[in-house]
Design an enzyme around this catalytic site. Structure first.
Site, PDB file in Angstrom:
ATOM      1  N   LYS A  13      36.722  63.002  58.227  1.00 32.74           N
ATOM      2  CA  LYS A  13      36.664  63.703  56.939  1.00 32.74           C
ATOM      3  C   LYS A  13      35.221  64.017  56.567  1.00 32.74           C
ATOM      4  O   LYS A  13      34.916  65.130  56.142  1.00 32.74           O
ATOM      5  CB  LYS A  13      37.293  62.854  55.807  1.00 32.74           C
ATOM      6  CG  LYS A  13      38.750  62.515  56.019  1.00 32.74           C
ATOM      7  CD  LYS A  13      39.356  61.851  54.781  1.00 32.74           C
ATOM      8  CE  LYS A  13      38.690  60.539  54.386  1.00 32.74           C
ATOM      9  NZ  LYS A  13      38.896  59.455  55.353  1.00 32.74           N
ATOM     10  N   ARG A  88      42.480  57.780  46.455  1.00 33.49           N
ATOM     11  CA  ARG A  88      42.962  56.798  47.422  1.00 33.49           C
ATOM     12  C   ARG A  88      44.145  56.004  46.888  1.00 33.49           C
ATOM     13  O   ARG A  88      44.675  55.158  47.607  1.00 33.49           O
ATOM     14  CB  ARG A  88      41.848  55.815  47.762  1.00 33.49           C
ATOM     15  CG  ARG A  88      40.966  56.228  48.936  1.00 33.49           C
ATOM     16  CD  ARG A  88      39.821  55.247  48.979  1.00 33.49           C
ATOM     17  NE  ARG A  88      39.307  54.973  50.286  1.00 33.49           N
ATOM     18  CZ  ARG A  88      38.216  55.521  50.812  1.00 33.49           C
ATOM     19  NH1 ARG A  88      37.573  56.458  50.154  1.00 33.49           N
ATOM     20  NH2 ARG A  88      37.784  55.141  51.991  1.00 33.49           N
ATOM     21  N   ARG A 127      30.587  54.602  65.577  1.00 38.26           N
ATOM     22  CA  ARG A 127      30.006  55.517  64.592  1.00 38.26           C
ATOM     23  C   ARG A 127      28.664  54.997  64.078  1.00 38.26           C
ATOM     24  O   ARG A 127      28.541  53.842  63.705  1.00 38.26           O
ATOM     25  CB  ARG A 127      30.984  55.656  63.427  1.00 38.26           C
ATOM     26  CG  ARG A 127      30.452  56.470  62.274  1.00 38.26           C
ATOM     27  CD  ARG A 127      31.555  56.890  61.370  1.00 38.26           C
ATOM     28  NE  ARG A 127      31.916  55.897  60.375  1.00 38.26           N
ATOM     29  CZ  ARG A 127      32.742  56.132  59.373  1.00 38.26           C
ATOM     30  NH1 ARG A 127      33.314  57.309  59.241  1.00 38.26           N
ATOM     31  NH2 ARG A 127      33.013  55.193  58.497  1.00 38.26           N
ATOM     32  N   ARG A 160      27.418  51.209  59.626  1.00 39.66           N
ATOM     33  CA  ARG A 160      27.882  50.719  58.335  1.00 39.66           C
ATOM     34  C   ARG A 160      28.442  49.312  58.479  1.00 39.66           C
ATOM     35  O   ARG A 160      29.152  49.016  59.427  1.00 39.66           O
ATOM     36  CB  ARG A 160      28.969  51.657  57.788  1.00 39.66           C
ATOM     37  CG  ARG A 160      28.411  52.904  57.167  1.00 39.66           C
ATOM     38  CD  ARG A 160      29.468  53.912  56.849  1.00 39.66           C
ATOM     39  NE  ARG A 160      30.636  53.369  56.150  1.00 39.66           N
ATOM     40  CZ  ARG A 160      31.620  54.132  55.665  1.00 39.66           C
ATOM     41  NH1 ARG A 160      31.561  55.446  55.779  1.00 39.66           N
ATOM     42  NH2 ARG A 160      32.649  53.589  55.059  1.00 39.66           N
ATOM     43  N   ARG A 171      40.678  47.923  56.381  1.00 42.14           N
ATOM     44  CA  ARG A 171      40.648  49.243  55.733  1.00 42.14           C
ATOM     45  C   ARG A 171      41.856  50.083  56.150  1.00 42.14           C
ATOM     46  O   ARG A 171      42.428  50.796  55.337  1.00 42.14           O
ATOM     47  CB  ARG A 171      39.340  49.966  56.083  1.00 42.14           C
ATOM     48  CG  ARG A 171      38.134  49.357  55.366  1.00 42.14           C
ATOM     49  CD  ARG A 171      36.822  49.798  55.991  1.00 42.14           C
ATOM     50  NE  ARG A 171      36.558  51.213  55.844  1.00 42.14           N
ATOM     51  CZ  ARG A 171      35.723  51.894  56.620  1.00 42.14           C
ATOM     52  NH1 ARG A 171      35.090  51.292  57.609  1.00 42.14           N
ATOM     53  NH2 ARG A 171      35.514  53.169  56.409  1.00 42.14           N
TER      54      ARG A 171
HETATM   55  P1  AMP Z   1      34.395  55.822  52.616  1.00 34.73           P
HETATM   56  O1  AMP Z   1      32.984  56.164  52.919  1.00 34.73           O
HETATM   57  O2  AMP Z   1      35.162  56.973  51.990  1.00 34.73           O
HETATM   58  O3  AMP Z   1      35.130  55.233  53.798  1.00 34.73           O
HETATM   59  O4  AMP Z   1      34.363  54.679  51.473  1.00 34.73           O
HETATM   60  C1  AMP Z   1      33.751  53.425  51.736  1.00 34.73           C
HETATM   61  C2  AMP Z   1      34.277  52.391  50.773  1.00 34.73           C
HETATM   62  O5  AMP Z   1      33.961  52.774  49.426  1.00 34.73           O
HETATM   63  C3  AMP Z   1      35.790  52.188  50.766  1.00 34.73           C
HETATM   64  O6  AMP Z   1      36.228  51.317  51.798  1.00 34.73           O
HETATM   65  C4  AMP Z   1      36.011  51.602  49.372  1.00 34.73           C
HETATM   66  O7  AMP Z   1      35.606  50.244  49.310  1.00 34.73           O
HETATM   67  C5  AMP Z   1      35.021  52.412  48.536  1.00 34.73           C
HETATM   68  N1  AMP Z   1      35.641  53.660  48.023  1.00 34.73           N
HETATM   69  C6  AMP Z   1      35.304  54.938  48.331  1.00 34.73           C
HETATM   70  N2  AMP Z   1      36.084  55.825  47.682  1.00 34.73           N
HETATM   71  C7  AMP Z   1      36.957  55.096  46.951  1.00 34.73           C
HETATM   72  C8  AMP Z   1      38.036  55.420  46.082  1.00 34.73           C
HETATM   73  N3  AMP Z   1      38.413  56.692  45.858  1.00 34.73           N
HETATM   74  N4  AMP Z   1      38.707  54.381  45.515  1.00 34.73           N
HETATM   75  C9  AMP Z   1      38.362  53.115  45.730  1.00 34.73           C
HETATM   76  N5  AMP Z   1      37.374  52.727  46.538  1.00 34.73           N
HETATM   77  C10 AMP Z   1      36.666  53.708  47.158  1.00 34.73           C
END
Ligand code: AMP
Length: 214
Positions: A13, A88, A127, A160, A171
């Site tokens: 994404k 989410r 990654r 990360r 996750r």
């Molecule tokens: P991502 O980079 O989108 O994978 O987000 C990394 C982490 O940020 C996720 O595993 C969540 O802990 C938090 N996070 C990001 N977006 C959201 C969201 N819309 N709702 C809740 N937690 C989020």
């Protein structure tokens, strides 16, 4: 162009959002990137989010909805956006519909990425991200190691914390239980287009462009 990119972590994404953002001149709004920036800046939000993110859990809905309402209401997003990582949960999806109503936005699409779990675990384990420009590379396919400079800007690459295998499994489980069902909400709205996330980056990019434009 107003798109929500929907799919499990590691499906591509972020990579596709960056390309679409450059191609169409609309901002890439990544809630994960916003939270990571808050962690780096050690703000109150960052301090709260850090521990949650490290375990792969979700940051509370009210916090996320507040952040997204603010950015979507700002001039930055007035001509369109690529929203990546939000919503989410069903509560976030419903709140987003209310925000769209307030902003009189009705022309949006949800790009639903499909990819299998084994491929995701492989992708995330490989990654790396650039600290400077946020670009994403894969150690298996992009010819970089964790010690290489960023091929684009020379910045430092890092992995990360939440891309460790155990956290990735957590996750993915949270995605399957909490996030994946949200697609039904959007299917009922008739706004979903499906893409096969397994292909090469440029193929997936062309597929998305064909589905959302024209
Ligand atoms: P991502 O980079 O989108 O994978 O987000 C990394 C982490 O940020 C996720 O595993 C969540 O802990 C938090 N996070 C990001 N977006 C959201 C969201 N819309 N709702 C809740 N937690 C989020």
């Amino acid at each position: 162009m107003r798109l929500l990119l929907f799919g499990p972590p590691g499906v591509g994404k972020g990579t596709q959002a960056k390309l679409l953002s450059e191609e169409h001149g609309v901002p890439h709004i990544s809630t994960g990137d916003m939270l990571r920036a808050a962690v780096t800046a050690n703000t109150e939000l960052g301090r709260k989010a850090k521990a949650i993110m490290e375990t792969g859990h979700l940051v509370p809905d009210d916090v996320m909805i507040g952040i997204v309402r603010q950015v979507l209401s700002s001039p930055v997003a007035a001509q369109g956006f690529i929203l990546d990582g939000f919503p989410r949960t069903l509560a976030q999806a419903k709140a987003l519909s209310a925000i769209f109503d307030e902003l009189k936005i009705s022309d949006y699409k949800v790009v639903n990425f499909d990819v299998d779990d084994d491929e995701i675990i492989r992708r995330l384990a490989n990654r790396v991200m650039c600290r400077n420009d946020g670009k994403i590379f894969n150690m298996e396919t992009d010819g970089v190691t964790i010690d290489s400079p960023c091929p684009e800007c020379g910045g430092t690459l890092f992995q990360r914390d939440d891309d460790r295998e155990e956290t990735v499994r957590n996750r993915l489980a949270i995605y399957q239980n909490t996030t994946a069902p949200v697609i039904n909400y959007y299917k009922a709205c008739g706004v979903v287009v499906n893409v096969d996330g397994m292909g090469p980056i440029d193929v997936v990019n062309r597929e998305i462009n064909a589905l959302v434009t024209g």
